[in-house]
Structure formats: C-alpha cells, structure tokens
Design a protein around this motif. Structure first.
Motif, PDB file in Angstrom:
ATOM      1  N   ILE A 178      -1.485  92.111 114.660  1.00  0.00           N
ATOM      2  CA  ILE A 178      -2.627  92.883 114.467  1.00  0.00           C
ATOM      3  C   ILE A 178      -2.302  94.245 114.818  1.00  0.00           C
ATOM      4  N   VAL A 179      -2.675  95.267 113.974  1.00  0.00           N
ATOM      5  CA  VAL A 179      -2.421  96.678 114.189  1.00  0.00           C
ATOM      6  C   VAL A 179      -3.992  97.394 114.270  1.00  0.00           C
ATOM      7  N   VAL A 180      -4.107  98.322 114.908  1.00  0.00           N
ATOM      8  CA  VAL A 180      -5.383  98.914 115.151  1.00  0.00           C
ATOM      9  C   VAL A 180      -4.985 100.471 114.751  1.00  0.00           C
ATOM     10  N   THR A 181      -5.785 101.048 113.860  1.00  0.00           N
ATOM     11  CA  THR A 181      -5.632 102.334 113.698  1.00  0.00           C
ATOM     12  C   THR A 181      -7.247 103.038 113.930  1.00  0.00           C
ATOM     13  N   THR A 218     -14.609 104.277 113.212  1.00  0.00           N
ATOM     14  CA  THR A 218     -14.054 104.543 114.250  1.00  0.00           C
ATOM     15  C   THR A 218     -12.782 104.139 114.307  1.00  0.00           C
ATOM     16  N   HIS A 219     -12.482 103.027 113.821  1.00  0.00           N
ATOM     17  CA  HIS A 219     -11.048 102.090 113.752  1.00  0.00           C
ATOM     18  C   HIS A 219     -11.040 101.512 112.617  1.00  0.00           C
ATOM     19  N   HIS A 220      -9.910 101.023 112.127  1.00  0.00           N
ATOM     20  CA  HIS A 220      -9.474  99.976 111.407  1.00  0.00           C
ATOM     21  C   HIS A 220      -8.643  99.004 111.958  1.00  0.00           C
ATOM     22  N   ILE A 221      -8.972  97.820 111.671  1.00  0.00           N
ATOM     23  CA  ILE A 221      -8.246  96.589 112.226  1.00  0.00           C
ATOM     24  C   ILE A 221      -7.495  95.793 111.142  1.00  0.00           C
ATOM     25  N   GLY A 222      -6.210  95.711 111.028  1.00  0.00           N
ATOM     26  CA  GLY A 222      -5.411  95.060 110.162  1.00  0.00           C
ATOM     27  C   GLY A 222      -4.893  93.628 110.927  1.00  0.00           C
ATOM     28  N   SER A 223      -4.812  92.584 110.305  1.00  0.00           N
ATOM     29  CA  SER A 223      -4.207  91.312 110.702  1.00  0.00           C
ATOM     30  C   SER A 223      -3.549  90.908 109.572  1.00  0.00           C
ATOM     31  N   PHE A 224      -2.223  90.202 109.765  1.00  0.00           N
ATOM     32  CA  PHE A 224      -1.708  89.730 108.735  1.00  0.00           C
ATOM     33  C   PHE A 224      -0.709  88.733 109.118  1.00  0.00           C
ATOM     34  N   THR A 225      -0.371  88.050 108.484  1.00  0.00           N
ATOM     35  CA  THR A 225       1.073  86.834 108.598  1.00  0.00           C
ATOM     36  C   THR A 225       1.780  87.079 107.402  1.00  0.00           C
ATOM     37  N   ASP A 226       3.171  86.401 107.739  1.00  0.00           N
ATOM     38  CA  ASP A 226       4.238  86.273 106.713  1.00  0.00           C
ATOM     39  C   ASP A 226       4.110  85.079 106.138  1.00  0.00           C
ATOM     40  N   ILE A 227       3.689  85.179 104.961  1.00  0.00           N
ATOM     41  CA  ILE A 227       3.482  84.102 103.665  1.00  0.00           C
ATOM     42  C   ILE A 227       4.780  83.615 102.959  1.00  0.00           C
ATOM     43  N   SER A 228       5.914  83.985 103.403  1.00  0.00           N
ATOM     44  CA  SER A 228       7.085  83.826 102.866  1.00  0.00           C
ATOM     45  C   SER A 228       7.171  81.912 102.691  1.00  0.00           C
ATOM     46  N   GLU A 229       7.128  81.631 103.720  1.00  0.00           N
ATOM     47  CA  GLU A 229       6.992  79.839 103.793  1.00  0.00           C
ATOM     48  C   GLU A 229       6.287  79.403 102.746  1.00  0.00           C
ATOM     49  N   ARG A 230       4.848  79.887 103.083  1.00  0.00           N
ATOM     50  CA  ARG A 230       3.712  79.442 102.168  1.00  0.00           C
ATOM     51  C   ARG A 230       4.061  79.502 100.743  1.00  0.00           C
ATOM     52  N   LYS A 231       4.673  80.692 100.344  1.00  0.00           N
ATOM     53  CA  LYS A 231       4.862  81.159  98.896  1.00  0.00           C
ATOM     54  C   LYS A 231       6.061  80.074  98.681  1.00  0.00           C
ATOM     55  N   LEU A 232       6.892  79.773  99.289  1.00  0.00           N
ATOM     56  CA  LEU A 232       8.267  78.898  98.917  1.00  0.00           C
ATOM     57  C   LEU A 232       7.384  77.502  98.843  1.00  0.00           C
ATOM     58  N   ALA A 233       6.614  77.255  99.772  1.00  0.00           N
ATOM     59  CA  ALA A 233       6.103  75.851  99.523  1.00  0.00           C
ATOM     60  C   ALA A 233       4.982  75.624  98.270  1.00  0.00           C
ATOM     61  N   GLU A 234       4.353  76.760  97.846  1.00  0.00           N
ATOM     62  CA  GLU A 234       3.741  76.700  96.874  1.00  0.00           C
ATOM     63  C   GLU A 234       4.480  76.556  95.507  1.00  0.00           C
ATOM     64  N   GLU A 235       5.605  77.294  95.439  1.00  0.00           N
ATOM     65  CA  GLU A 235       6.508  77.175  94.502  1.00  0.00           C
ATOM     66  C   GLU A 235       7.078  75.796  94.600  1.00  0.00           C
ATOM     67  N   ILE A 243      -7.965  93.379 106.481  1.00  0.00           N
ATOM     68  CA  ILE A 243      -8.509  94.887 106.976  1.00  0.00           C
ATOM     69  C   ILE A 243     -10.008  94.653 106.999  1.00  0.00           C
ATOM     70  N   SER A 244     -10.291  95.081 108.362  1.00  0.00           N
ATOM     71  CA  SER A 244     -11.850  95.429 108.761  1.00  0.00           C
ATOM     72  C   SER A 244     -11.937  96.666 109.243  1.00  0.00           C
ATOM     73  N   THR A 245     -13.204  97.121 109.383  1.00  0.00           N
ATOM     74  CA  THR A 245     -13.408  98.607 109.999  1.00  0.00           C
ATOM     75  C   THR A 245     -14.336  98.353 111.232  1.00  0.00           C
ATOM     76  N   LEU A 246     -14.343  99.144 112.103  1.00  0.00           N
ATOM     77  CA  LEU A 246     -15.273  99.264 113.245  1.00  0.00           C
ATOM     78  C   LEU A 246     -16.024 100.553 113.113  1.00  0.00           C
ATOM     79  N   LYS A 247     -17.345 100.390 113.456  1.00  0.00           N
ATOM     80  CA  LYS A 247     -18.430 101.707 113.314  1.00  0.00           C
ATOM     81  C   LYS A 247     -19.025 101.796 114.603  1.00  0.00           C
TER      82      LYS A 247
END
Length: 778
Positions: free
Chosen positions: A235-238, A324-341, A313-317
């Motif tokens: 999670i990153v907050v800007t 007033t802020h942006h909140i970004g949350s993310f996950t590494d999907i390398s394993e998921r993409k390999l699994a999908e492949e 990405i979502s915004t806070l008002k």
C-alpha cells in the motif's frame, strides 16, 4: 467614600458635635468661675447646658442610626447580588459540564467512600438506589461498579493521590465502569487532593468523562493502522499532488524501497516503462471521473528487476469534495501469471507429449480452414491410430507405453512442416493437419502419409526392447471431404477405421461410401446394446471329443446374435465391435450366466460330468468381482467348480500379467478349470507359460489346418503338444476337419479334438440330440 466608615456619617456631623460639646463645657466652666451667678442661676445654666448637649447628642445619634440602616440595606442587597451570581455560576458550570459530558465525584478520606452527582448516575446509566443514595463505600464501589480488570489500577491511582497530598497536583486515570445497561464503558477520571478545613474533611475531588466512544475509535484506528501496516498487499499513500507520504511493510518487501527512499517522490519512479502513455492517460481519466482505477501494469523493483502487478487506485476527498490523498494497493501477480500460463498450456496441450490437445486442435483447424478458404487452397487432416498399442501398453506397463507415445510425438513433429499441426487426442490417437497441400493434394498427402508410416515403423528402443508403433491413417481433404473442422475430423476418423479394417498399417482417403459403413457400425452398436438384454443373443455349443475314447467330455459355448431384422450376425462382426465399445463386459457376463444355466439343464437331463468351456475377454479379466461372480453362479446352479472351464487368449493373459495371474490363481483355487486359447498366436513369452495356473492348451486352428501339407505347421503342433505334456497340461486341437488331421494329432498324442470333423457349433436342441446319439450315452 471611605470603605472603613459607615455610609452617611461625614466630617460635618462630627465637627458640629464637637463644637456643641465644647460650648457646653466652656459654659459650665465659666459659670463655675463666675461669682455673679447665684445658686439657682447656676443650676439652670448647668441644666440648660446639659440639655443642649443631650439634644445635640440625640441629634447626632439619630443621624448615625439612619446612616447605619442605610449601610445594612446596602450589605443585604450586596449579599443578594452575590447569591444570584453564585447561582448563575453554578448553573453555567452545570451546563458546561453537561455540554462536556462530564460528571462530578468525590472521595471522602474519613469514611473511605465515593460520592457522585446526578451527572455521574446519568453517564453510568444507573439510578440513585443502585448507587446507594449517591454514595458507596470504596470496596463496594470497586467490587460492584468497576470492571474486574480495572479495580487494582483505580486503587493504585487513588492511593498515589492521597500520598501526594498536594492540592494543586492533578491525577488522571482511565477505567472501565459497569453501567446499568450491563455494558462496561471507559471513563476518564481527573482528580486532585483536597485538604481538610473547618467545613469539610480531607478527600479527593474529581471529574469523570465518558470516553468509551473515543476508546472504540482509538481501537478502530489502531486496527486500521495494523491492517495498513501488516496487509499482505503493498500500500502506498500519496497527497493531492501525487507525492508519496506513506508506505507499508509489504510495499518495502515487494519493491525493496524504504520510506526514506520514496517519501515525496512520484510513484512513477516504480514504473518499468512498459505501459504506453495512452494507458496512463486512461488510468488518470478513470481516477478523475470514477474515483478509482484498477488493472495490470509492470513495475520495477529497487534492484532493477521487473514484475507484473495488479494495481488498485482510489481517492480520498474532504467534506468539500476536494481530493486530499490517493491510495494505491497492489500485489505481485508473477506467480498468478505463471499459473495462468500453465493452466492455459494444460487446457490447450496434452500433458504427456506437450502436443496441442483436442480443444486446441479444433481452434487451429478452424483458423486454418478460414485461411485456405479465403485463398481458395486446400488442407488435409490425417487421423492416426497406433496398431496393437494396447497390447504393448498392457503387457509392458503404462510407463513404457507413455515413453513410446512421447517418441511417436517427436517423430511426427520431425516429419511435418513448421506450418503444420500435430496434436494428440488421447490414448494412441494423433492428428496431423497439413495446412497447405497445393494444387496436387492427393500426391502431397500420400507422400506425407508414407513418410509418417516409414518413420513410425522404425524400431523404438525402450528398456532394451525394440518396440514398433505402426499407424493406421485416415485422411480427409478440405473442401471435398468437409467444409468445417468437425466434418473433416469425423470423416478422417471414418477413413482411419477403414484402414484398420483393411489390415492395419496403411492409410486410406475418405470416401462417401465409408460413411455408410460408419453409420452401419453405429447402428450395429446400438442394436447390440439392446440385444444383450433383449433376448436376441443365444449360445451354440461345439463338442470336445476325447481323442482316445471318442467320448464327448465337454462343449465350448459360443455366442450368436439373432438380429430381429438382419438375421444371424456373424461373431466376427459383432465381437470386435463389443471389444472396441466396452460392450464385451456385459456380453461376457451374459454368456457366462447362460452357459452355467445350460450346464445345469444338461445335468438335470442326466448328462453328468460334462465340462462347459466359456471364453473370457481381457476386459473381463480386469473385473475386480470376476471371481465372486463365478462363485455366485456355481452356487446358484449347484455346479461343481471342475464342470466349468474358462478360456483366455495369450494376449489377454499377458495384459497386466501380475494382476491376471493373481485372478487366475484365485479361480484355480476355487476349482475352476483354466485353458489358454489360440496358443501360439499371441505375443507372450514361453517363460510366462509356466507361471499361468492352467490345465489345458488349445492349439490354434491356423496350425492344424495345414498340418498334413505344411512341414512347419506339423513341427509347431508337435512341439506344442510335447511342451504342454512336459508341463502337465492337456492339449485341445481346434479346427479339426479331416480324418488325416485327426490321425496325425492322435499320433502326436493330442488329448482332445474339437472341429467340424465331429460337429459344428450346435444350438441347444441339436446338442441334446448329438449327445443322445453318442454310443455310450445309454
């Protein structure tokens, strides 16, 4: 005005009084010194002076009393004014405490008790009766009203305050109190020590504030902080200007960046540069219009490695709707993409050979058809089935069969062009799609089919064995043999079955007449399913004659199919069909049951000691309940186990040899006789023969037929009989049709004779007549 002098008494009054007194005194003194005044005159003068003095004094005193009354009225009015101000102050204090949600409490050192006001009762949602008239002894209050976890803490805080005895020192404590609604709520207590005076005893004076909601909010904030910090997602907050202000642990773990590395930076420092500017524009447009965005992008870690991630990405008002802020949350999907492949590969490819599977083949063939149709060209579909692969797979084991299939796949790929498609449908079935066969399709496809045959016929060495996988190939050509993928596949399959019917190891082009044969095969299969339970099947019986005595010692049960419209269907036509479709199992069970019933019927008719021989298929030998089924039939028809003989072929005996031998031994232990049918035509080694718990060998008719003229057949018959006798086995010769064959077999020592020389297979009535004509039957 002198605040120390009563109101209304001024200097003038005092001066007048002093003059009067002085005049009186002077007059008295003068009279006393005068000789003129007589005694009466003197008396009157004194009396007059005294009267004047008294009158002056009275006048002054009255004035003084009037002034004193005025002062008393003023004091009274002042007291009323201060009382009113005190009441107003108390009311204002009460309102302030009410508005602040605060309550008053005190602790009396002398009585060691707590006292409370109405506000405290209201905060604790209780009443005066529950609080013992607003006052509770300390021990009782802590026991009844304080949460068990907080009692010791409150005692300690109160004790510290009493020890300090500093009036101006403020103490604070937070405790949970039990309220009248049964719930415990948090209260903030602030208090200080009050020393004893003439009016009050020493004690503690304090205020209480309900902070339960604040505690709950604090717990929620703490929970949210933990969720943020320990979330599995990065999670990153800007801020509003998209500058990083906060990150969590997962962000650091995933990207390698600490907060000091990225604070104040734009998140674009993470970008791997694989997303086009157009994509970022769309992303920010969605954020502005919809308040958020999610999707897959590629980022770069601190060490420079790139990875795919799923970003939300979502915004806070604020209350004015300003971001007033942006909140970004993310996950590494390398394993998921390999699994999908991997999943995609598994969904579209054969797991054993890695070739495209049936689903992928259909898609590729459809695409190829679209391409050649657009350019008015042709393509060909080859349907391949390996000959006798099942025997290899079953006798040598599935691991060996799998390795052979892998080798076949490699050889097929080496034969075709890069543009062609090689796929495995399952089992030993493969398909080759020639995506462009030019203007002479027959010649090009024939050349490719011959090349494949030659390549697959070459021996494949596995575990020291030379294995062969000859193919039967069916060919369908677009557009003459079909305009879509399904039709081409179906017609190629039909042509492949035609190749098998032509002796295997060849290729056949599809012809319209083949569809008629295929349709007949499908119709015949449906009719056979109905025939098994519909009364169209029957048994014929071929006698087995003792070569020395000429007596009938047994019969072999042979199934026949009396079709309602086709008439008698030859066994050579429906037995292979039953093997291919799996109908051989219910068919075999029907034959076994009917044969046992017939043997029981013959016994009731006085024909004792006759042995009934029944053929078992390889599939029946793999049935787990075969032995139990045989035992049930023997018990149901009250048969001796030795009256039943089960015949199996060499190839059937060698399929899963270990399992087969185990089942055969259980049958032998049951007392059932066992025989090897068509001996010499299978693929087994003689080494297995001594392992099989059998009593008889049946010499195949192919060796008996030319025994008189073919020296090799005579040698084979002689060797087989000698081998069987050396192993303690009887020999049954099949297909004996002439006296010369009979004479030679007797000469070789053959034990039993079966064939047209004595009798063809007979229906039940004819068998009974045949047995009745036997000389010794009477």
């Amino acid at each position: 005005m002198d605040p120390g002098r009563p109101a209304g008494v001024n200097r003038t009054n005092l001066y007048v009084l002093a003059i009067v007194v002085a005049l009186v005194a002077a007059g008295v003194f003068a009279v006393a010194r005068s000789d003129v005044l007589t005694g009466w005159t003197l008396q009157m003068t004194l009396i007059s002076a005294v009267m004047i003095a008294l009158l002056a004094t009275v006048w002054v005193l009255r004035r003084r009393l009037r002034d004193t009354s005025a002062v008393a009225g003023l004091v009274h009015r002042s007291l009323q004014y201060h009382d009113e101000r005190l009441r107003v102050s108390e009311a204002q204090l009460g309102e302030a405490m009410d508005m602040a949600g605060m309550a008053y409490w005190e602790y009396d050192v002398a009585t060691s008790s707590f006292g409370f006001d109405d506000r405290m009762l209201a905060l604790m949602k209780t009443n005066a009766e529950q609080m013992a008239g607003y006052c509770l002894a300390a021990d009782e209050f802590i026991e009844r009203m304080v949460h068990p976890d907080e009692g010791a803490k409150l005692r300690e805080d109160i004790g510290r305050c009493l020890l300090a005895v500093a009036p101006k020192q403020i103490f604070a404590s937070e405790v949970r109190l039990r309220c009248g609604d049964g719930q415990s709520r948090w209260f903030a207590l602030r208090f200080h020590y009050v020393p004893a005076t003439d009016a009050i005893a020493a004690g503690i004076m304090g205020a209480a504030l309900d902070v339960d909601e604040a505690h709950r909010a604090e717990d929620r904030l703490r929970l949210l902080a933990n969720v943020f910090e320990f979330s599995g997602e990065a999670i990153v907050v800007t801020d509003a200007d998209n500058r990083i202000v906060s990150i969590n642990r997962s962000f650091t773990r995933l990207t390698g960046y600490e907060i000091d590395d990225v604070r104040g930076q734009n998140p674009r420092i993470l970008s791997a540069g694989r997303m086009p500017a157009r994509g970022y524009a769309t992303m920010w447009q969605d954020i502005a219009e919809k308040g958020g965005w999610e999707g897959e992008i590629w980022d770069r870690r601190k060490d420079g490695s790139c990875y795919p991630k799923w970003l939300t990405i979502s915004t806070l008002k604020d209350s004015a709707g300003k971001i007033t802020h942006h909140i970004g949350s993310f996950t590494d999907i390398s394993e998921r993409k390999l699994a999908e492949e991997r999943i995609y590969h598994l969904a579209h490819h054969d797991t054993l050979t890695g070739l495209p599977n049936r689903f992928s083949l259909h898609n590729r063939l459809t695409q190829a058809i679209v391409s050649v149709r657009r350019e008015s060209r042709s393509l060909a579909v080859m349907f391949l089935d390996l000959d006798h692969f099942k025997a290899i797979n079953d006798t040598l084991g599935h691991p060996v069969g799998d390795r052979l299939l892998i080798e076949v796949a490699l050889r097929l790929k080496s034969c075709v062009r890069e543009s062609d498609v090689v796929a495995r449908l399952g089992g030993d079935e493969f398909v080759v799609v020639m995506t462009d066969i030019g203007d002479a399709p027959i010649g090009v496809v024939s050349a490719m089919a011959s090349k494949i045959q030659q390549r697959l016929t070459e021996p494949c060495v596995i575990d020291g064995r030379d294995l062969h996988a000859t193919p039967s190939i069916g060919i369908a050509v677009f557009p003459s043999d079909g305009a879509d993928a399904d039709t081409l596949m179906k017609n190629a399959d039909v042509a492949m079955y035609h190749a098998k019917s032509r002796g295997r190891h060849n290729y056949q082009f599809f012809a319209a007449s083949m569809n008629e044969a295929a349709a007949e095969r499908v119709e015949l299969e449906g009719s056979l399913r109905q025939a098994i339970d519909g009364g169209e099947l029957l048994l014929h019986y071929q006698p087995q004659i003792d070569a020395v005595s000429g007596r009938v010692v047994g019969v072999e049960a042979l199934v026949r199919w009396q079709h309602s419209s086709r008439g008698m269907v030859p066994p050579a036509k429906f037995i292979p069909l039953a093997e291919e479709t799996g109908l051989i199992e219910p068919l075999g069970r029907w034959v076994l049951n009917a044969a046992c019933r017939q043997l029981w019927t013959l016994g009731r008719q006085g024909r004792q000691g006759l042995r009934m021989a029944v053929n078992l298929s390889a599939r029946q030998l793999r049935e787990e309940k075969l032995v139990d089924h045989v035992q049930e039939l023997l018990a149901a028809y009250r048969l001796e186990p030795g009256d039943l003989e089960l015949e199996i072929t060499e190839s059937a005996a060698m399929e899963n040899a270990d399992i087969t031998i185990g089942i055969l031994r259980r049958l032998r232990d049951l007392g059932v006789a066992l025989a090897i049918d068509d001996f010499g035509t299978g693929y087994s080694s003689l080494a297995y023969l001594k392992l099989l718990p059998i009593q008889r060998l049946k010499l195949d008719r192919s060796f008996v037929r030319d025994i008189e003229t073919d020296h090799n057949d005579a040698i084979i018959c002689s060797a087989t009989i000698a081998l069987a006798h050396s192993l303690g086995l009887e020999v049954v010769a099949e297909g004996v049709e002439t006296e010369a064959q009979l004479t030679y077999l007797k000469y070789l020592g053959c034990d039993l004779i079966q064939g047209y020389y004595y009798s063809k297979p007979l229906p039940e009535d004819a068998l009974i007549e045949f047995l009745a004509r036997e000389p010794s039957a009477s």
